[in-house]
Write a protein that holds these residues in place. Structure first.
Motif, PDB file in Angstrom:
ATOM      1  N   LEU A  30       0.805  -1.237   0.000  1.00  0.00           N
ATOM      2  CA  LEU A  30       0.000   0.000   0.000  1.00  0.00           C
ATOM      3  C   LEU A  30       0.833   1.280   0.000  1.00  0.00           C
ATOM      4  N   GLY A  31       2.148   1.151   0.139  1.00  0.00           N
ATOM      5  CA  GLY A  31       3.015   2.326   0.027  1.00  0.00           C
ATOM      6  C   GLY A  31       3.268   3.065   1.322  1.00  0.00           C
ATOM      7  N   PHE A  32       2.918   2.476   2.448  1.00  0.00           N
ATOM      8  CA  PHE A  32       3.172   3.115   3.742  1.00  0.00           C
ATOM      9  C   PHE A  32       3.218   2.052   4.821  1.00  0.00           C
ATOM     10  N   SER A  33       3.698   2.430   5.987  1.00  0.00           N
ATOM     11  CA  SER A  33       3.618   1.569   7.158  1.00  0.00           C
ATOM     12  C   SER A  33       3.212   2.411   8.356  1.00  0.00           C
ATOM     13  N   VAL A  34       2.538   1.784   9.315  1.00  0.00           N
ATOM     14  CA  VAL A  34       2.096   2.473  10.522  1.00  0.00           C
ATOM     15  C   VAL A  34       2.531   1.670  11.737  1.00  0.00           C
ATOM     16  N   ALA A  35       2.655   2.362  12.878  1.00  0.00           N
ATOM     17  CA  ALA A  35       3.058   1.678  14.106  1.00  0.00           C
ATOM     18  C   ALA A  35       2.629   2.497  15.309  1.00  0.00           C
ATOM     19  N   ARG A  36       2.507   1.818  16.438  1.00  0.00           N
ATOM     20  CA  ARG A  36       2.187   2.483  17.695  1.00  0.00           C
ATOM     21  C   ARG A  36       3.444   3.116  18.280  1.00  0.00           C
ATOM     22  N   ALA A  37       3.270   4.275  18.900  1.00  0.00           N
ATOM     23  CA  ALA A  37       4.374   4.961  19.577  1.00  0.00           C
ATOM     24  C   ALA A  37       3.765   5.966  20.549  1.00  0.00           C
ATOM     25  N   THR A  38       4.586   6.580  21.364  1.00  0.00           N
ATOM     26  CA  THR A  38       4.101   7.584  22.302  1.00  0.00           C
ATOM     27  C   THR A  38       3.459   8.734  21.540  1.00  0.00           C
ATOM     28  N   PHE A  49       1.321   6.265  14.277  1.00  0.00           N
ATOM     29  CA  PHE A  49       2.046   7.147  13.371  1.00  0.00           C
ATOM     30  C   PHE A  49       2.308   6.466  12.027  1.00  0.00           C
ATOM     31  N   VAL A  50       2.404   7.284  10.989  1.00  0.00           N
ATOM     32  CA  VAL A  50       2.885   6.799   9.693  1.00  0.00           C
ATOM     33  C   VAL A  50       4.402   6.778   9.794  1.00  0.00           C
ATOM     34  N   THR A  51       4.984   5.609   9.796  1.00  0.00           N
ATOM     35  CA  THR A  51       6.429   5.486  10.015  1.00  0.00           C
ATOM     36  C   THR A  51       7.235   5.493   8.722  1.00  0.00           C
ATOM     37  N   LYS A  52       6.545   5.258   7.600  1.00  0.00           N
ATOM     38  CA  LYS A  52       7.255   5.210   6.321  1.00  0.00           C
ATOM     39  C   LYS A  52       6.270   5.429   5.190  1.00  0.00           C
ATOM     40  N   GLY A  53       6.674   6.182   4.174  1.00  0.00           N
ATOM     41  CA  GLY A  53       5.845   6.358   2.994  1.00  0.00           C
ATOM     42  C   GLY A  53       4.773   7.429   3.137  1.00  0.00           C
ATOM     43  N   LEU A  54       3.774   7.365   2.265  1.00  0.00           N
ATOM     44  CA  LEU A  54       2.685   8.335   2.202  1.00  0.00           C
ATOM     45  C   LEU A  54       1.352   7.596   2.134  1.00  0.00           C
ATOM     46  N   VAL A  55       0.394   8.036   2.939  1.00  0.00           N
ATOM     47  CA  VAL A  55      -0.956   7.470   2.904  1.00  0.00           C
ATOM     48  C   VAL A  55      -1.827   8.367   2.034  1.00  0.00           C
ATOM     49  N   VAL A  65      -6.085   2.836   6.327  1.00  0.00           N
ATOM     50  CA  VAL A  65      -4.812   3.052   7.001  1.00  0.00           C
ATOM     51  C   VAL A  65      -4.653   2.177   8.238  1.00  0.00           C
ATOM     52  N   SER A  66      -5.756   1.668   8.778  1.00  0.00           N
ATOM     53  CA  SER A  66      -5.667   0.741   9.909  1.00  0.00           C
ATOM     54  C   SER A  66      -7.021   0.079  10.133  1.00  0.00           C
ATOM     55  N   MET A  67      -7.034  -0.903  11.040  1.00  0.00           N
ATOM     56  CA  MET A  67      -8.257  -1.613  11.403  1.00  0.00           C
ATOM     57  C   MET A  67      -8.446  -1.526  12.916  1.00  0.00           C
ATOM     58  N   TYR A  68      -9.713  -1.574  13.344  1.00  0.00           N
ATOM     59  CA  TYR A  68     -10.031  -1.538  14.769  1.00  0.00           C
ATOM     60  C   TYR A  68     -10.248  -2.980  15.233  1.00  0.00           C
ATOM     61  N   PRO A  69      -9.269  -3.572  15.926  1.00  0.00           N
ATOM     62  CA  PRO A  69      -9.386  -4.975  16.302  1.00  0.00           C
ATOM     63  C   PRO A  69     -10.286  -5.176  17.516  1.00  0.00           C
ATOM     64  N   GLY A  70     -10.675  -6.418  17.770  1.00  0.00           N
ATOM     65  CA  GLY A  70     -11.398  -6.723  18.990  1.00  0.00           C
ATOM     66  C   GLY A  70     -12.545  -7.699  18.826  1.00  0.00           C
ATOM     67  N   ASP A 113      -4.193  13.243   2.306  1.00  0.00           N
ATOM     68  CA  ASP A 113      -2.873  12.627   2.241  1.00  0.00           C
ATOM     69  C   ASP A 113      -2.181  12.792   3.599  1.00  0.00           C
ATOM     70  N   ILE A 114      -1.585  11.715   4.097  1.00  0.00           N
ATOM     71  CA  ILE A 114      -0.911  11.750   5.392  1.00  0.00           C
ATOM     72  C   ILE A 114       0.553  11.373   5.179  1.00  0.00           C
ATOM     73  N   LYS A 115       1.444  12.259   5.584  1.00  0.00           N
ATOM     74  CA  LYS A 115       2.865  12.089   5.301  1.00  0.00           C
ATOM     75  C   LYS A 115       3.577  11.290   6.387  1.00  0.00           C
ATOM     76  N   GLN A 116       4.764  10.820   6.036  1.00  0.00           N
ATOM     77  CA  GLN A 116       5.605  10.094   6.975  1.00  0.00           C
ATOM     78  C   GLN A 116       5.872  10.939   8.214  1.00  0.00           C
ATOM     79  N   GLY A 117       5.759  10.340   9.384  1.00  0.00           N
ATOM     80  CA  GLY A 117       6.009  11.046  10.634  1.00  0.00           C
ATOM     81  C   GLY A 117       4.767  11.630  11.279  1.00  0.00           C
ATOM     82  N   GLU A 118       3.646  11.723  10.530  1.00  0.00           N
ATOM     83  CA  GLU A 118       2.423  12.278  11.091  1.00  0.00           C
ATOM     84  C   GLU A 118       1.708  11.258  11.968  1.00  0.00           C
ATOM     85  N   GLU A 119       1.060  11.766  13.005  1.00  0.00           N
ATOM     86  CA  GLU A 119       0.230  10.922  13.849  1.00  0.00           C
ATOM     87  C   GLU A 119      -1.196  10.909  13.310  1.00  0.00           C
TER      88      GLU A 119
END
Length: 273
Positions: free
Chosen positions: A94-102, A113-119, A125-130, A257-263
């Protein structure tokens, strides 16, 4: 009466019936990522592959062969050695990666956060698990002090808490629904080693006065045609054994559009115009 604290309840109100993207687009994005994850883990899927129809098995073997030639065209390396991290698979598909962080918001705990690429706008961009509860099913004890309860338009609830009683219930339901080697859901979002890199949506914080929302919640029912071998990556499980209703999922879709480094930020009250 769900006896869920309305101050911690996340939900999509009546005004947001219009979807940002179609269900077909959501399905296409999930299948693309899940199929790539499956191919990446193909050498670990021996038991699953043996129960698949020959046509499906051959299709995957063909895709794996093409992927192998693209990755390493000059060497005769065994496909088992091709193994990327889930976040790298997400970036490749999909051209980006996301991860949890403070979170960048004080006292907000963790964020996503978007840790790499562009959304790109309109991307899942993510799923709500549970665990998924029908509106008539009990959630009182699970909801105590739990800020991860999400309510859908029809009253369906999704408990995205990865600790305590919520965690125990999800694991129990996941084990109950397993069919031999076929897992009907993904429980790795309850651990530090997540197999589905999209399953972090419960940690997306709501926007504030100085933080505009860049994603919104969108409901999605898993269709009957969903490939059984890819259900192992679905981070949702039904609390009830009743299979009359399709499995409800909630995805988060980029509003711009959400850029790399954005929360990522969303509203509890997500109004789509």
């Amino acid at each position: 009466d769900y006896r869920v604290n309305s101050r911690t309840l996340r939900y999509v109100p009546e005004e947001s019936k219009d979807k940002v993207i179609t269900d077909q687009e959501v399905l296409g994005a999930l299948l693309k990522v899940f199929q790539a994850l499956f191919l990446n883990d193909f050498h670990k899927q021996t038991d699953v592959v043996t129960v698949l129809p020959e046509a499906v098995k051959s299709a995957y073997q063909g895709l794996l062969a093409v992927q192998h030639r693209r990755v390493n065209p000059l060497e005769n390396r065994h496909p088992q050695q091709i193994n990327l991290k889930p976040e790298d698979i997400l970036f490749k598909t999909l051209g980006f990666s996301v991860a949890r962080a403070t979170s960048s918001v004080l006292s907000a705990g963790r964020g996503v956060f978007v840790t790499k690429g562009l959304v790109p706008r309109g991307t899942v961009v993510s799923m709500y698990p549970g665990t998924v509860y029908q509106k008539y099913e009990p959630v009182f004890f699970q909801s105590i002090g739990n800020p991860f309860i999400f309510r859908c338009l029809d009253g369906t609830l999704i408990d995205g808490n990865d600790k305590g009683l919520s965690k125990v219930i999800y694991r129990s339901c996941s084990g109950r629904d397993r069919l031999g080697p076929l897992r009907m859901s993904d429980s790795t979002w309850l651990t530090p080693e997540i197999h589905n890199p999209l399953a972090v949506g419960q940690y997306v914080n709501n926007c504030s006065n100085d933080r505009a929302a860049n994603v919104c919640y969108q409901e999605f029912d898993v269709p009957a045609i969903f490939p059984v071998e890819l259900k192992q990556y679905l981070p949702n499980i039904a609390y009830s054994c009743d299979k009359q209703s399709p499995l409800r999922c909630v995805v988060l879709v980029a509003l711009r559009d959400i850029k790399q480094g954005e929360e990522l930020f969303s509203n509890y009250y997500t109004i789509v115009s």
